[in-house]
Design an enzyme around this catalytic site. Sequence first.
Site, PDB file in Angstrom:
ATOM      1  N   GLU A 110       0.848  -1.190   0.000  1.00  0.00           N
ATOM      2  CA  GLU A 110       0.000   0.000   0.000  1.00  0.00           C
ATOM      3  C   GLU A 110       0.883   1.240   0.000  1.00  0.00           C
ATOM      4  OE1 GLU A 110      -0.692  -2.416   2.320  1.00  0.00           O
ATOM      5  OE2 GLU A 110      -2.635  -3.137   1.590  1.00  0.00           O
ATOM      6  N   TYR A 122       8.156   2.657  -7.017  1.00  0.00           N
ATOM      7  CA  TYR A 122       7.462   1.391  -7.301  1.00  0.00           C
ATOM      8  C   TYR A 122       7.052   1.282  -8.774  1.00  0.00           C
ATOM      9  CZ  TYR A 122       7.306   1.095  -2.222  1.00  0.00           C
ATOM     10  OH  TYR A 122       7.666   1.048  -0.900  1.00  0.00           O
TER      11      TYR A 122
HETATM   12  C1  LIG Z   1      10.443   6.283  -1.090  1.00  0.00           C
HETATM   13  C2  LIG Z   1      11.920   6.090  -0.715  1.00  0.00           C
HETATM   14  C3  LIG Z   1      12.114   4.708  -0.119  1.00  0.00           C
HETATM   15  C4  LIG Z   1      12.778   6.244  -1.972  1.00  0.00           C
HETATM   16  O1  LIG Z   1      14.133   5.991  -1.607  1.00  0.00           O
HETATM   17  P1  LIG Z   1      15.342   6.812  -2.281  1.00  0.00           P
HETATM   18  O2  LIG Z   1      16.605   6.150  -1.900  1.00  0.00           O
HETATM   19  O3  LIG Z   1      15.202   8.243  -1.954  1.00  0.00           O
HETATM   20  O4  LIG Z   1      15.021   6.595  -3.837  1.00  0.00           O
HETATM   21  P2  LIG Z   1      16.057   6.421  -5.030  1.00  0.00           P
HETATM   22  O5  LIG Z   1      17.113   7.471  -4.941  1.00  0.00           O
HETATM   23  O6  LIG Z   1      16.491   5.005  -5.115  1.00  0.00           O
HETATM   24  O7  LIG Z   1      15.097   6.782  -6.254  1.00  0.00           O
HETATM   25  C5  LIG Z   1      14.274   5.795  -6.840  1.00  0.00           C
HETATM   26  C6  LIG Z   1      13.112   6.445  -7.544  1.00  0.00           C
HETATM   27  O8  LIG Z   1      12.178   6.942  -6.583  1.00  0.00           O
HETATM   28  C7  LIG Z   1      11.568   8.131  -7.080  1.00  0.00           C
HETATM   29  N1  LIG Z   1      11.882   9.214  -6.170  1.00  0.00           N
HETATM   30  C8  LIG Z   1      12.680   9.149  -5.083  1.00  0.00           C
HETATM   31  N2  LIG Z   1      12.662  10.320  -4.435  1.00  0.00           N
HETATM   32  C9  LIG Z   1      11.819  11.124  -5.112  1.00  0.00           C
HETATM   33  C10 LIG Z   1      11.377  12.452  -4.918  1.00  0.00           C
HETATM   34  N3  LIG Z   1      11.786  13.181  -3.875  1.00  0.00           N
HETATM   35  N4  LIG Z   1      10.477  12.967  -5.793  1.00  0.00           N
HETATM   36  C11 LIG Z   1      10.044  12.256  -6.834  1.00  0.00           C
HETATM   37  N5  LIG Z   1      10.450  10.965  -7.080  1.00  0.00           N
HETATM   38  C12 LIG Z   1      11.330  10.428  -6.230  1.00  0.00           C
HETATM   39  C13 LIG Z   1      12.107   8.366  -8.473  1.00  0.00           C
HETATM   40  O9  LIG Z   1      11.232   7.712  -9.378  1.00  0.00           O
HETATM   41  C14 LIG Z   1      13.445   7.643  -8.395  1.00  0.00           C
HETATM   42  O10 LIG Z   1      13.891   7.221  -9.638  1.00  0.00           O
HETATM   43  P3  LIG Z   1      14.857   8.193 -10.502  1.00  0.00           P
HETATM   44  O11 LIG Z   1      16.038   8.486  -9.631  1.00  0.00           O
HETATM   45  O12 LIG Z   1      15.196   7.355 -11.692  1.00  0.00           O
HETATM   46  O13 LIG Z   1      14.055   9.423 -10.787  1.00  0.00           O
HETATM   47  C15 LIG Z   1      12.378   7.200   0.287  1.00  0.00           C
HETATM   48  O14 LIG Z   1      12.048   8.471  -0.260  1.00  0.00           O
HETATM   49  C16 LIG Z   1      11.754   7.088   1.657  1.00  0.00           C
HETATM   50  O15 LIG Z   1      12.224   6.315   2.486  1.00  0.00           O
HETATM   51  N6  LIG Z   1      10.714   7.888   1.902  1.00  0.00           N
HETATM   52  C17 LIG Z   1      10.068   7.908   3.224  1.00  0.00           C
HETATM   53  C18 LIG Z   1       9.439   6.600   3.559  1.00  0.00           C
HETATM   54  C19 LIG Z   1       8.448   6.125   2.515  1.00  0.00           C
HETATM   55  O16 LIG Z   1       7.640   6.904   2.023  1.00  0.00           O
HETATM   56  N7  LIG Z   1       8.533   4.830   2.208  1.00  0.00           N
HETATM   57  C20 LIG Z   1       7.634   4.190   1.274  1.00  0.00           C
HETATM   58  C21 LIG Z   1       6.348   3.868   1.938  1.00  0.00           C
HETATM   59  S1  LIG Z   1       5.236   3.047   0.821  1.00  0.00           S
END
Ligand SMILES: CC(C)(COP(=O)(O)OP(=O)(O)OC[C@H]1O[C@@H](n2cnc3c(N)ncnc32)[C@H](O)[C@@H]1OP(=O)(O)O)[C@@H](O)C(=O)NCCC(=O)NCCS
Length: 153
Positions: A110, A122
Site C-alpha cells: 500500500e 514502485y
Molecule cells: C520512497 C523512498 C524509499 C525512496 O528511496 P530513495 O533512496 O530516496 O530513492 P532512489 O534514490 O532510489 O530513487 C528511486 C526512484 O524513486 C523516485 N523518487 C525518489 N525520491 C523522489 C522524490 N523526492 N520525488 C520524486 N520521485 C522520487 C524516483 O522515481 C526515483 O527514480 P529516478 O532516480 O530514476 O528518478 C524514500 O524516499 C523514503 O524512504 N521515503 C520515506 C518513507 C516512505 O515513504 N517509504 C515508502 C512507503 S510506501
Amino acid sequence: MSAQLELNPLLRPMHTADLDAVIRIERKIYLHPWTRGNFRDSLNAGYSCWIYQFAQSIIGYAVMMVAADEAHLLNLSIASKWQRQGWGKKLLQQVLDLARQHRARVMLLEVRPSNVAALGLYQGFGFKRIALRQGYYPAGPVREDAILLEMRL
Ligand SMILES: CC(C)(COP(=O)(O)OP(=O)(O)OC[C@H]1O[C@@H](n2cnc3c(N)ncnc32)[C@H](O)[C@@H]1OP(=O)(O)O)[C@@H](O)C(=O)NCCC(=O)NCCS
C-alpha cells in the site's frame, strides 16, 4: 568514481537492539510513523525484517510478510540523509530477490497517493495499481486512501 560506487551496504536481519535507531529514522521521515510496537510485533511475528547498513550507519530498513506465494511489503524506508542517491532502488531490488527466494509469486504493498517519491520508485519497478483502499491511513482529522500496488515476481 562516485561515492555510491565505493559503498557496499550490507543487508542483515533486524534485531530488537536496532529499534532505537530505526524509530529515530522513522519519526524523521514519516508524518505518521510506525511505533516501536509495530516493529516489535513484526519481529515477534517472524516477518522478514531487514536493516540496510553501511559501516555503523543505517541507510534504511524493510519489513515484509510472506504467506504462501504472496509477499506483502509493509515498510520500506531510506533515512533522510541517504535519500535520492539510488539506495531505495537497491533496497527494493534486494527485497524483491528475498521474496522470490521465499517462493512468493506476487508482491503487494500500500502507498499513499500523496507519496510521490514512493510511487515513482514502485512504478519504476513495474508495480501496477490494482485497487484503492478508502480511508486506509491516518492523516490528521480525515483519513487518506491507500493505493494497492502489485507486482508479479
Ligand atoms: C520512497 C523512498 C524509499 C525512496 O528511496 P530513495 O533512496 O530516496 O530513492 P532512489 O534514490 O532510489 O530513487 C528511486 C526512484 O524513486 C523516485 N523518487 C525518489 N525520491 C523522489 C522524490 N523526492 N520525488 C520524486 N520521485 C522520487 C524516483 O522515481 C526515483 O527514480 P529516478 O532516480 O530514476 O528518478 C524514500 O524516499 C523514503 O524512504 N521515503 C520515506 C518513507 C516512505 O515513504 N517509504 C515508502 C512507503 S510506501
